[in-house]
Write a protein that holds these residues in place. Structure first.
Motif, PDB file in Angstrom:
ATOM      1  N   GLN A   3      14.815-131.870 -68.224  1.00  0.00           N
ATOM      2  CA  GLN A   3      15.441-132.190 -66.941  1.00  0.00           C
ATOM      3  C   GLN A   3      14.652-131.548 -65.819  1.00  0.00           C
ATOM      4  N   LYS A   4      14.504-132.281 -64.716  1.00  0.00           N
ATOM      5  CA  LYS A   4      13.884-131.708 -63.533  1.00  0.00           C
ATOM      6  C   LYS A   4      14.918-130.870 -62.796  1.00  0.00           C
ATOM      7  N   LYS A   5      14.513-129.689 -62.377  1.00  0.00           N
ATOM      8  CA  LYS A   5      15.397-128.848 -61.582  1.00  0.00           C
ATOM      9  C   LYS A   5      15.221-129.213 -60.121  1.00  0.00           C
ATOM     10  N   LYS A   6      16.322-129.496 -59.469  1.00  0.00           N
ATOM     11  CA  LYS A   6      16.285-129.842 -58.050  1.00  0.00           C
ATOM     12  C   LYS A   6      16.256-128.561 -57.225  1.00  0.00           C
ATOM     13  N   GLN A   7      15.295-128.449 -56.329  1.00  0.00           N
ATOM     14  CA  GLN A   7      15.230-127.283 -55.457  1.00  0.00           C
ATOM     15  C   GLN A   7      16.086-127.532 -54.222  1.00  0.00           C
ATOM     16  N   LEU A   8      16.918-126.559 -53.907  1.00  0.00           N
ATOM     17  CA  LEU A   8      17.808-126.654 -52.759  1.00  0.00           C
ATOM     18  C   LEU A   8      17.383-125.622 -51.717  1.00  0.00           C
ATOM     19  N   PRO A   9      17.325-126.026 -50.441  1.00  0.00           N
ATOM     20  CA  PRO A   9      16.919-125.065 -49.410  1.00  0.00           C
ATOM     21  C   PRO A   9      18.036-124.073 -49.088  1.00  0.00           C
ATOM     22  N   ILE A  10      17.650-122.812 -48.902  1.00  0.00           N
ATOM     23  CA  ILE A  10      18.597-121.787 -48.479  1.00  0.00           C
ATOM     24  C   ILE A  10      18.026-121.056 -47.266  1.00  0.00           C
ATOM     25  N   VAL A  11      18.918-120.475 -46.508  1.00  0.00           N
ATOM     26  CA  VAL A  11      18.543-119.628 -45.377  1.00  0.00           C
ATOM     27  C   VAL A  11      19.197-118.275 -45.612  1.00  0.00           C
ATOM     28  N   VAL A  12      18.418-117.217 -45.555  1.00  0.00           N
ATOM     29  CA  VAL A  12      18.954-115.870 -45.730  1.00  0.00           C
ATOM     30  C   VAL A  12      19.208-115.287 -44.341  1.00  0.00           C
ATOM     31  N   VAL A  13      20.450-114.880 -44.106  1.00  0.00           N
ATOM     32  CA  VAL A  13      20.833-114.304 -42.812  1.00  0.00           C
ATOM     33  C   VAL A  13      21.512-112.968 -43.071  1.00  0.00           C
ATOM     34  N   GLY A  14      21.605-112.159 -42.036  1.00  0.00           N
ATOM     35  CA  GLY A  14      22.285-110.895 -42.226  1.00  0.00           C
ATOM     36  C   GLY A  14      22.419-110.096 -40.954  1.00  0.00           C
ATOM     37  N   THR A  15      23.231-109.071 -41.039  1.00  0.00           N
ATOM     38  CA  THR A  15      23.406-108.094 -39.974  1.00  0.00           C
ATOM     39  C   THR A  15      23.331-106.723 -40.610  1.00  0.00           C
ATOM     40  N   ALA A  16      22.620-105.820 -39.987  1.00  0.00           N
ATOM     41  CA  ALA A  16      22.434-104.453 -40.514  1.00  0.00           C
ATOM     42  C   ALA A  16      21.967-104.527 -41.955  1.00  0.00           C
ATOM     43  N   GLU A  17      22.728-103.960 -42.888  1.00  0.00           N
ATOM     44  CA  GLU A  17      22.303-103.936 -44.283  1.00  0.00           C
ATOM     45  C   GLU A  17      22.873-105.089 -45.103  1.00  0.00           C
ATOM     46  N   LYS A  18      23.711-105.919 -44.517  1.00  0.00           N
ATOM     47  CA  LYS A  18      24.330-107.037 -45.235  1.00  0.00           C
ATOM     48  C   LYS A  18      23.435-108.276 -45.151  1.00  0.00           C
ATOM     49  N   ARG A  19      23.201-108.908 -46.281  1.00  0.00           N
ATOM     50  CA  ARG A  19      22.414-110.137 -46.340  1.00  0.00           C
ATOM     51  C   ARG A  19      23.136-111.145 -47.223  1.00  0.00           C
ATOM     52  N   ILE A  20      23.146-112.405 -46.796  1.00  0.00           N
ATOM     53  CA  ILE A  20      23.697-113.473 -47.624  1.00  0.00           C
ATOM     54  C   ILE A  20      22.770-114.671 -47.544  1.00  0.00           C
ATOM     55  N   ALA A  21      22.841-115.524 -48.553  1.00  0.00           N
ATOM     56  CA  ALA A  21      22.059-116.754 -48.584  1.00  0.00           C
ATOM     57  C   ALA A  21      22.994-117.933 -48.350  1.00  0.00           C
ATOM     58  N   LEU A  22      22.603-118.822 -47.445  1.00  0.00           N
ATOM     59  CA  LEU A  22      23.385-120.014 -47.147  1.00  0.00           C
ATOM     60  C   LEU A  22      22.652-121.239 -47.673  1.00  0.00           C
ATOM     61  N   LEU A  23      23.333-122.057 -48.442  1.00  0.00           N
ATOM     62  CA  LEU A  23      22.781-123.318 -48.917  1.00  0.00           C
ATOM     63  C   LEU A  23      22.866-124.313 -47.765  1.00  0.00           C
ATOM     64  N   VAL A  24      21.747-124.940 -47.414  1.00  0.00           N
ATOM     65  CA  VAL A  24      21.713-125.858 -46.274  1.00  0.00           C
ATOM     66  C   VAL A  24      21.261-127.245 -46.725  1.00  0.00           C
ATOM     67  N   ASP A  25      21.600-128.244 -45.921  1.00  0.00           N
ATOM     68  CA  ASP A  25      21.192-129.622 -46.229  1.00  0.00           C
ATOM     69  C   ASP A  25      19.708-129.828 -46.004  1.00  0.00           C
ATOM     70  N   ASP A  26      19.192-129.228 -44.938  1.00  0.00           N
ATOM     71  CA  ASP A  26      17.811-129.485 -44.550  1.00  0.00           C
ATOM     72  C   ASP A  26      17.318-128.360 -43.652  1.00  0.00           C
ATOM     73  N   LEU A  27      16.020-128.118 -43.676  1.00  0.00           N
ATOM     74  CA  LEU A  27      15.392-127.170 -42.762  1.00  0.00           C
ATOM     75  C   LEU A  27      14.595-127.979 -41.752  1.00  0.00           C
ATOM     76  N   ILE A  28      14.871-127.770 -40.461  1.00  0.00           N
ATOM     77  CA  ILE A  28      14.182-128.572 -39.446  1.00  0.00           C
ATOM     78  C   ILE A  28      13.213-127.754 -38.613  1.00  0.00           C
ATOM     79  N   GLY A  29      13.080-126.469 -38.900  1.00  0.00           N
ATOM     80  CA  GLY A  29      12.115-125.643 -38.191  1.00  0.00           C
ATOM     81  C   GLY A  29      12.715-124.965 -36.975  1.00  0.00           C
ATOM     82  N   ASN A  30      11.838-124.332 -36.209  1.00  0.00           N
ATOM     83  CA  ASN A  30      12.271-123.620 -35.000  1.00  0.00           C
ATOM     84  C   ASN A  30      12.404-124.584 -33.835  1.00  0.00           C
ATOM     85  N   GLN A  31      13.432-124.363 -33.048  1.00  0.00           N
ATOM     86  CA  GLN A  31      13.635-125.161 -31.843  1.00  0.00           C
ATOM     87  C   GLN A  31      14.201-124.271 -30.753  1.00  0.00           C
ATOM     88  N   GLU A  32      13.788-124.525 -29.527  1.00  0.00           N
ATOM     89  CA  GLU A  32      14.427-123.860 -28.391  1.00  0.00           C
ATOM     90  C   GLU A  32      15.643-124.692 -28.023  1.00  0.00           C
TER      91      GLU A  32
END
Length: 78
Positions: A3-32
């Motif tokens: 079976q092929k493993k599907k790669q899912l994009p995540i974003v790691v965010v955090g404050t101070a010493e806390k970090r969590i990973a968020l599963l996202v639909d898509d990464l669109i890059g940096n935007q102002e």
């Protein structure tokens, strides 16, 4: 059969010493962006700080990282 493993994009965010990973639909890059308050339309949310209109006219919600980290910590602790 392999079976092929599907790669899912995540974003790691955090404050101070806390970090969590968020599963996202898509990464669109940096935007102002300009963040607009949701005000009375939605009411108070600990996890959403506002919204913006993207270049292709889609609306994107802006996450409140501190609120998400608090909820994530409560979920882990039970």
């Amino acid at each position: 059969m392999q079976q092929k493993k599907k790669q899912l994009p995540i974003v790691v965010v955090g404050t101070a010493e806390k970090r969590i990973a968020l599963l996202v639909d898509d990464l669109i890059g940096n935007q102002e962006i300009v963040v607009k308050s949701l005000g009375a339309y939605v009411g108070k949310s600990d996890c959403i700080s506002g919204a913006t209109i993207l270049g292709d006219d889609r609306v994107a919600l802006i996450l409140e990282v501190a609120g998400i980290c608090c909820i994530g910590a409560m979920t882990v602790r039970g």
